[in-house]
Motif scaffolding. Structure first.
Motif, PDB file in Angstrom:
ATOM      1  N   UNK A 118      -4.006  -1.455  12.761  1.00  0.00           N
ATOM      2  CA  UNK A 118      -2.813  -2.307  12.216  1.00  0.00           C
ATOM      3  C   UNK A 118      -1.659  -1.469  11.564  1.00  0.00           C
ATOM      4  N   UNK A 119      -2.248  -0.337  10.840  1.00  0.00           N
ATOM      5  CA  UNK A 119      -1.250   0.097   9.967  1.00  0.00           C
ATOM      6  C   UNK A 119      -0.606   1.376  10.185  1.00  0.00           C
ATOM      7  N   UNK A 120      -1.232   2.259  11.061  1.00  0.00           N
ATOM      8  CA  UNK A 120      -0.904   3.787  11.129  1.00  0.00           C
ATOM      9  C   UNK A 120       0.312   3.819  11.535  1.00  0.00           C
ATOM     10  N   UNK A 121       0.878   3.255  12.651  1.00  0.00           N
ATOM     11  CA  UNK A 121       2.365   3.513  12.916  1.00  0.00           C
ATOM     12  C   UNK A 121       3.338   2.988  11.901  1.00  0.00           C
ATOM     13  N   UNK A 122       3.129   1.941  11.185  1.00  0.00           N
ATOM     14  CA  UNK A 122       3.738   1.207  10.175  1.00  0.00           C
ATOM     15  C   UNK A 122       3.797   2.131   9.069  1.00  0.00           C
ATOM     16  N   UNK A 150       0.998  -1.223   0.110  1.00  0.00           N
ATOM     17  CA  UNK A 150      -0.271   0.111   0.136  1.00  0.00           C
ATOM     18  C   UNK A 150       0.915   1.348   0.011  1.00  0.00           C
ATOM     19  N   UNK A 151       1.632   1.320   0.718  1.00  0.00           N
ATOM     20  CA  UNK A 151       2.760   2.379   1.020  1.00  0.00           C
ATOM     21  C   UNK A 151       3.595   2.769  -0.512  1.00  0.00           C
ATOM     22  N   UNK A 152       3.721   1.575  -0.946  1.00  0.00           N
ATOM     23  CA  UNK A 152       4.679   1.433  -2.370  1.00  0.00           C
ATOM     24  C   UNK A 152       3.736   2.189  -3.450  1.00  0.00           C
ATOM     25  N   UNK A 153       2.400   1.515  -3.548  1.00  0.00           N
ATOM     26  CA  UNK A 153       1.415   2.074  -4.620  1.00  0.00           C
ATOM     27  C   UNK A 153       1.359   3.548  -4.293  1.00  0.00           C
ATOM     28  N   UNK A 154       1.014   3.931  -3.284  1.00  0.00           N
ATOM     29  CA  UNK A 154       0.568   5.421  -2.766  1.00  0.00           C
ATOM     30  C   UNK A 154       1.645   6.381  -3.105  1.00  0.00           C
ATOM     31  N   UNK A 155       2.955   5.957  -2.763  1.00  0.00           N
ATOM     32  CA  UNK A 155       4.234   6.912  -2.685  1.00  0.00           C
ATOM     33  C   UNK A 155       4.479   6.637  -4.226  1.00  0.00           C
ATOM     34  N   UNK A 156       4.581   5.666  -4.806  1.00  0.00           N
ATOM     35  CA  UNK A 156       4.976   5.933  -6.411  1.00  0.00           C
ATOM     36  C   UNK A 156       3.881   6.561  -7.016  1.00  0.00           C
ATOM     37  N   UNK A 157       2.691   6.392  -7.091  1.00  0.00           N
ATOM     38  CA  UNK A 157       1.462   7.088  -7.738  1.00  0.00           C
ATOM     39  C   UNK A 157       1.583   8.523  -7.092  1.00  0.00           C
ATOM     40  N   UNK A 176      -0.391   6.804   0.351  1.00  0.00           N
ATOM     41  CA  UNK A 176       0.172   5.598   0.916  1.00  0.00           C
ATOM     42  C   UNK A 176      -0.811   5.208   1.917  1.00  0.00           C
ATOM     43  N   UNK A 177      -1.454   6.283   2.716  1.00  0.00           N
ATOM     44  CA  UNK A 177      -2.226   5.772   3.715  1.00  0.00           C
ATOM     45  C   UNK A 177      -3.514   5.262   2.949  1.00  0.00           C
ATOM     46  N   UNK A 178      -4.055   5.796   2.134  1.00  0.00           N
ATOM     47  CA  UNK A 178      -5.261   5.161   1.569  1.00  0.00           C
ATOM     48  C   UNK A 178      -5.201   3.809   0.995  1.00  0.00           C
TER      49      UNK A 178
END
Length: 135
Positions: A65-69, A6-13, A36-38
């Motif tokens: 689950x994901x916020x801190x990460x 998810x981070x990679x998709x959001x960051x790259x996009x 990345x958050x979305x």
């Protein structure tokens, strides 16, 4: 893997769209973080919704689950992108853009794994999702 993906998709996009549209570096970083958050939350929610949770409960699980990460990953990868000389000003056809982006995501993943392991060991973070994924 949900978080990294998810981070990679959001960051790259976000980086690609910000660069393609000629956004200011700050706006590009904000767009990347938001996406990345979305995508990070969406991928986690996809699994827990499939496991039968209602939308409200799935949102709570994804946030826990994901916020801190995602925060850690975004802090690292955007710091790398901003500090690599010329990376944010490079165009989509420039190798520097892609190498810096790939490197930032790889470093962010490597540095986020210990954080996630620590949280999982205490029943927090991604451990919250494991009950719904059959891990």
């Amino acid at each position: 893997m949900h978080c990294l993906t998810g981070c990679a998709i959001g960051e790259i996009l976000g980086m690609v769209l910000g660069t393609a549209f000629g956004l200011h570096n700050g706006a590009t970083v904000v767009l990347s973080i938001l996406l990345a958050f979305v995508f990070g939350y969406a991928l986690t929610m996809r699994g827990v919704l499939k496991a039968g949770l209602e939308v409200g409960a799935a949102v709570k699980v994804a946030l826990a689950a994901d916020t801190v990460s995602i925060l850690v990953m975004e802090l690292i990868d955007n710091t790398v992108m901003v500090t690599v000389p010329g990376a944010m000003d490079a165009g989509l056809r420039d190798l520097l853009f892609w190498v810096a982006l790939a490197g930032s995501l790889a470093l962010a993943f490597v540095l986020t794994v210990p954080v996630n392991r620590w949280m999982i060991g205490r029943g927090r973070g991604h451990a919250v999702v494991h009950a719904y994924h059959g891990h």
